[in-house]
Write an enzyme that holds these catalytic residues in place. Structure first.
Site, PDB file in Angstrom:
ATOM      1  N   GLY A  72       0.822  -1.208   0.000  1.00 55.58           N
ATOM      2  CA  GLY A  72       0.000   0.000   0.000  1.00 55.58           C
ATOM      3  C   GLY A  72       0.860   1.264   0.000  1.00 55.58           C
ATOM      4  O   GLY A  72       1.395   1.623  -1.030  1.00 55.58           O
ATOM      5  N   SER A 101       6.488  -4.572  -2.100  1.00 52.53           N
ATOM      6  CA  SER A 101       6.169  -3.197  -2.457  1.00 52.53           C
ATOM      7  C   SER A 101       6.345  -2.294  -1.235  1.00 52.53           C
ATOM      8  O   SER A 101       7.432  -2.228  -0.663  1.00 52.53           O
ATOM      9  CB  SER A 101       4.755  -3.133  -3.038  1.00 52.53           C
ATOM     10  OG  SER A 101       4.537  -1.947  -3.736  1.00 52.53           O
ATOM     11  N   ASP A 152       8.457  -4.946 -13.955  1.00 51.54           N
ATOM     12  CA  ASP A 152       7.673  -4.281 -12.917  1.00 51.54           C
ATOM     13  C   ASP A 152       7.561  -2.798 -13.261  1.00 51.54           C
ATOM     14  O   ASP A 152       8.553  -2.053 -13.216  1.00 51.54           O
ATOM     15  CB  ASP A 152       8.373  -4.472 -11.563  1.00 51.54           C
ATOM     16  CG  ASP A 152       7.540  -4.000 -10.386  1.00 51.54           C
ATOM     17  OD1 ASP A 152       6.689  -3.116 -10.574  1.00 51.54           O
ATOM     18  OD2 ASP A 152       7.756  -4.509  -9.273  1.00 51.54           O
TER      19      ASP A 152
END
Length: 315
Positions: free
Chosen positions: A43, A113, A268
């Site tokens: 997030g 992430s 990515d």
């Protein structure tokens, strides 16, 4: 080898008061006498997901998950809450409180992430408390990384999706979309906030996988998810996650002696491989596994298998 272990039920869960009016939702699964691992979700703001328990052999691991401040089932939710007590260093302190509460001496860190950002910040602050690290889709919140995704870099790969991302912004706000979205997400009008949050979140949903997947777009377009996800992301990224520029790679020498596996998709578009490569070069003892047929999504080809190989290797 199967890419994931069978579904692993939650063995215990509850709320932990971490101060500042915040309570974080925590859960455990697997073997209570097993190797401790803490899962750090992405997030910021996405919250825990049942699938993440399946990266680990439940006979070998004591699996710990928690929803970071403002996310998931933690309270208060970031969708409308004041975010002044929600920073990277608050999250690092929350992890230490959780580790102490669970009587864990050292634990493995697992995150992708934004979860890799939090893992690196925690490990560089408390290296003696970390046994190993398994990180995916490396993100360190440098300006070059933010510029790539939110100031036009990735637009070269996703031009139509970028136009949709810019659509809620006026001409002035488009000069710096990150700052523009911060304005919209603090609007007193909830409809304005929700429209901006959905557009922000759908941009990530549209860029996350190697091949377009409508399921990701639909997930990120959910208004309840999007408002939390977007408000926390913009809050953190506008402040550079309260890091000095380049700090996490600059200080990677503090990780010497901590084995680490970096799993990175070659294509990515959310977190380009240059960051993982530079972190690997700066981190003594790390291993970089570049997955040749993957983007950012954990379900892209080869990512799940590489993560399981890493967790199996460490137990």
């Amino acid at each position: 080898m199967d890419e994931l272990y069978p579904p692993t039920p939650v063995r215990a869960d509850g709320m932990l008061d971490v101060g500042d009016g915040h309570r974080i939702y925590c859960q455990e699964a697997g073997n209570p006498q097993g190797k401790p691992v803490v899962v750090l979700h992405g997030g910021p703001g996405s919250g825990t997901a049942p699938m993440t328990r399946r990266h680990f052999d439940p006979e070998a691991y004591r699996i710990i998950l928690f929803d970071q401040r403002g996310s998931g089932r933690s309270t208060p939710n970031a969708g409308d809450d004041d975010l002044s007590a929600n920073t990277l260093w608050h999250l690092v302190s929350d992890m230490e409180l959780l580790r102490e509460r669970l009587n864990i001496e050292r634990w493995q860190l697992f995150g992708g992430s934004w979860g890799s950002t939090l893992a690196l910040a925690y490990a560089e602050t408390h290296p003696s408390r970390v046994s190993e690290m398994v990180l995916r889709g490396i993100f360190t919140v440098r300006q070059r990384e933010l510029d790539w995704l939110y100031r036009g870099g990735a637009a070269n790969l996703f031009p139509a999706e970028w136009d949709a991302f810019l659509e809620p912004l006026n001409e002035r706000q488009r000069e710096d979309p990150l700052a523009g979205y911060a304005e919209l997400l603090h609007s007193p009008d909830r409809a304005v906030r929700e429209r901006a949050a959905i557009a922000w979140s759908v941009w990530e949903g549209a860029t996350v996988a190697l091949l377009p997947q409508q399921s990701f777009v639909n997930q990120y377009a959910n208004p309840q998810f999007a408002l939390t996800f977007a408000r926390l992301a913009v809050h953190y990224f506008q402040h550079g996650a309260w890091l000095e520029e380049g700090q996490l790679i600059r200080d990677a020498g503090k990780l010497a002696g901590i084995p680490g596996v970096l799993v990175q998709g070659r294509y990515d578009a959310v977190c380009p491989p240059i960051t993982a490569y530079q972190l690997h070069r700066a981190w003594p003892g790390s291993t970089l596994k570049l997955t040749e047929s993957a983007g950012h999504a954990v379900t892209d080809p080869g990512i799940l298998a590489a993560l399981r190989e890493a967790t199996d290797g460490f137990h």
